[in-house]
Design an enzyme around this catalytic site. Structure first.
Site, PDB file in Angstrom:
ATOM      1  N   GLU A 304       0.828  -1.206   0.000  1.00 43.56           N
ATOM      2  CA  GLU A 304       0.000   0.000   0.000  1.00 43.56           C
ATOM      3  C   GLU A 304       0.863   1.257   0.000  1.00 43.56           C
ATOM      4  O   GLU A 304       0.505   2.264  -0.613  1.00 43.56           O
ATOM      5  CB  GLU A 304      -0.942  -0.013   1.203  1.00 43.56           C
ATOM      6  CG  GLU A 304      -1.770  -1.285   1.369  1.00 43.56           C
ATOM      7  CD  GLU A 304      -2.428  -1.775   0.088  1.00 43.56           C
ATOM      8  OE1 GLU A 304      -2.786  -0.948  -0.760  1.00 43.56           O
ATOM      9  OE2 GLU A 304      -2.586  -2.997  -0.073  1.00 43.56           O
ATOM     10  N   TYR A 391      -1.257  -7.812 -11.274  1.00 42.88           N
ATOM     11  CA  TYR A 391      -0.214  -7.740 -10.253  1.00 42.88           C
ATOM     12  C   TYR A 391       1.042  -8.504 -10.699  1.00 42.88           C
ATOM     13  O   TYR A 391       2.138  -7.929 -10.763  1.00 42.88           O
ATOM     14  CB  TYR A 391      -0.704  -8.358  -8.934  1.00 42.88           C
ATOM     15  CG  TYR A 391      -1.809  -7.637  -8.224  1.00 42.88           C
ATOM     16  CD1 TYR A 391      -1.556  -6.924  -7.059  1.00 42.88           C
ATOM     17  CD2 TYR A 391      -3.120  -7.685  -8.685  1.00 42.88           C
ATOM     18  CE1 TYR A 391      -2.570  -6.288  -6.364  1.00 42.88           C
ATOM     19  CE2 TYR A 391      -4.146  -7.047  -7.998  1.00 42.88           C
ATOM     20  CZ  TYR A 391      -3.860  -6.351  -6.845  1.00 42.88           C
ATOM     21  OH  TYR A 391      -4.869  -5.721  -6.165  1.00 42.88           O
TER      22      TYR A 391
END
Length: 611
Positions: A304, A391
């Protein structure tokens, strides 16, 4: 009409808003928000202006200065995009919309006191990615549009709020300060408080975030603080797990350039939060399942944090370019982990990701177009398409470029890329043009078109190489021959090592082997949810009915979709056994209200695909 995004009604011929001033009255009794939004444009505009909305009731659209009505219309709704709200302007530079949200808002989860840790006060939080901001307030809900915002939140005492914004004040409500959407009698009711926030940096709407409840906090460093529900043991555990976050921020700055968001605070949400983490600037949202007790959960925080540069500073223009967010961030996360926790830990991450990518190829074997980096998503719900492909294939693409030109050159390229496009939303074509301009001849060394537009895993992708990775994969191969790892072989394993081991086992093994493995190492009750879920998935697929109780408890304890997807999928596939299917449906019926609306839809989709 020329839409800018397959998931939005926003018209490319109309201006993007630059600022939204929100006034929001949180009504826990009706699980709704009564609100107003003053949406400002860069210049005055005449003609139609279209916003996205979903399950929002519009009570009025007004000139924000004169409060005279403005013409508006809503056409029929789209099952994915929601309902367009079209306002007709005449040399207006702003519009005031009065609205209320629905209890069925796809972004909002309202938790009763009984569903919280304290069991005393309610809680509410948003999850706006990918296209759910439109169910909180009308907006141009596309990542191509970046807005600044301010917010006044009216909520009951003793609750407090946090947002993806800077907090300005907390005070008692005063007469005359409410928007027209909220009567003074409500706004100034006793026992309520107003909190004010501002976000002065432009963000895509999906990064709008709000949470309110009985929230406490603890400082981790000069610009980092962790929050969680007051009165629970989560805050203490989170402060310990994430103690090294300030160092991570410094590492990120050294790798990718200045941290532009001033603060990097964390909120650990109730266990129904549907993701591992959400990269809202200034206030990252996290699931409590990342608290593992050994600081390895901080790797989710590293991901994050990495979004602060790749995703928040530079954003994919549409969800068709989602890999620009997640592929870059996965690469950046592993670079941060390598510095903070060592190369072996980063290699384990790569290995787990490699296995996950292979599994996604099987998942999409009948729809291989969704294994491309650049996808076509017209008529496709981005939540249903969500996978590890952007990803891990995105990571592999960038890692391939790094291997070709060398890490020092790639680091220079990354810093230049971030500095060039910060606070912008771009598409894949823009990235490729920048790559070719700054790495001359790269298109002759790497098949860029194959990587971006090709299906499957390109032949020059690479499985990681490390001693620990090779050892774990080798032990997993030996398990197929009936050998359970010895205690001395796993003595130094943490959750990631077990996760990699379990993911490299076959989908089906003899049930007695599964039970013997668990009897020795207690994997079904592991504190690490990655390990527990990987083991329970193996147990279901191997027909180990003695673990169905553990499966049920797990599905009722957390709402993270990373765990719901594999467990419900394993149950409803059933391998020809109705028992598993019936168990899955019963558990979902009983746990449904615990899950966030996004997670509910995902599980319902799993059932619909396996009728």
């Amino acid at each position: 009409m020329a839409p800018v995004d397959p998931h939005s009604f926003t018209d490319s011929l109309q201006p993007f808003a630059t600022h939204v001033a929100l006034t929001l009255f949180l009504d826990f009794s009706s699980s709704s928000i009564i609100g107003s939004a003053v949406i400002s444009l860069p210049t005055s505009h005449s003609g139609p202006l279209t916003f996205d909305s979903r399950a929002i009731s519009i009570s009025a659209v007004l000139d924000p200065v004169s409060l005279s009505p403005l013409p508006y219309s809503s056409s029929s709704s789209d099952p994915i995009k929601g309902t367009p709200l079209t306002v007709t302007l005449n040399h207006h530079s702003a519009v005031l919309i009065l609205f209320s949200t629905s209890p069925t808002s796809s972004a909002l989860q309202w938790l009763s006191p009984a569903q919280t840790s304290s069991r005393t006060h309610p809680f509410v939080f948003t999850q706006c990615q990918s296209i759910h901001a439109r169910s909180v307030f009308p907006c141009q809900d596309t990542p191509a549009a970046r807005i600044r915002y301010s917010a006044r939140i009216n909520l009951p005492l003793p609750l407090s709020a946090v947002m993806s914004a800077s907090k300005l004040a907390r005070r008692n409500p005063a007469a005359g300060e409410a928007a027209p959407a909220v009567p003074d009698s409500l706004w100034c009711a006793p026992g309520r408080v107003v909190e004010e926030f501002t976000m002065d940096q432009p963000i895509p709407p999906y990064l709008f975030a709000l949470a309110a409840g009985e929230i406490g906090g603890r400082d981790l460093g000069p610009r980092t603080r962790v929050y969680a529900e007051s009165g629970s043991d989560v805050l203490d555990a989170a402060a310990k797990e994430f103690a090294g976050v300030e160092e991570m921020v410094r590492v990120g700055e050294a790798l990718f350039g200045p941290y532009e968001w001033e603060r990097f605070d964390l909120l650990v949400l109730p266990p129904s939060f549907p993701y591992g983490g959400m990269e809202n600037p200034r206030m990252v949202f996290l699931t409590p399942t990342v608290i593992k007790g050994d600081a390895t959960g901080a790797q989710v925080v590293a991901h994050e944090l990495a979004h602060s540069w790749t995703g928040n500073l530079i954003t994919n223009k549409t969800n068709e370019d989602f890999w620009l967010n997640e592929g870059f961030t996965t690469y950046a996360e592993r670079r941060i982990v390598e510095v903070v926790q060592g190369k072996e830990r980063a290699d384990l991450n790569i290995g787990i990701g490699w296995k996950g990518l292979i599994e996604e190829m099987d998942r999409f074997k009948d729809n291989m177009q969704f294994t491309k980096l650049k996808t076509k998503q017209e008529g496709v719900d981005p939540d249903e398409l969500y996978s590890q492909v952007p990803y891990e294939k995105g990571f592999q693409f960038l890692w391939r470029i790094e291997r070709q030109i060398g890490r020092p050159a790639f680091d220079d390229f990354l810093k230049k890329y971030i500095a060039t496009f910060k606070f912008q939303s771009i598409d894949t074509e823009t990235f490729l043009e920048f790559l070719k301009a700054n790495v001359p001849g790269i298109e002759n060394q790497i098949n860029l078109q194959l990587w971006v537009e090709g299906t499957g895993i390109p032949p020059d992708a690479m499985e990681p190489e490390s001693k620990i990775y090779t050892k774990i994969v080798s032990l997993a191969q030996e398990f197929k021959l009936g050998k359970i790892p010895r205690e001395d072989e796993v003595a130094e394993w943490n959750g990631q090592e077990w996760e990699l081991y379990l993911e490299n086992l076959p989908n089906y093994v003899d049930p007695t082997q599964v039970a013997a493995l668990d009897a020795r190492y207690g994997l079904s009750e592991s504190r690490d949810w990655e390990v527990k879920v990987a083991f329970l998935q193996l147990a279901i697929s191997s027909g180990c009915t003695q673990y169905f109780g553990a499966v049920e408890r797990s599905l009722k304890q957390v709402g993270r979709m990373k765990y719901l997807r594999p467990l419900y999928t394993a149950l409803v596939r059933g391998h020809g056994k109705d028992e598993e299917k019936m168990l899955g449906r019963r558990i979902f019926a009983e746990a449904r209200e615990f899950y966030h609306p996004i997670a509910r839809c995902v599980v319902e989709s799993i059932f619909s695909q396996h009728l």
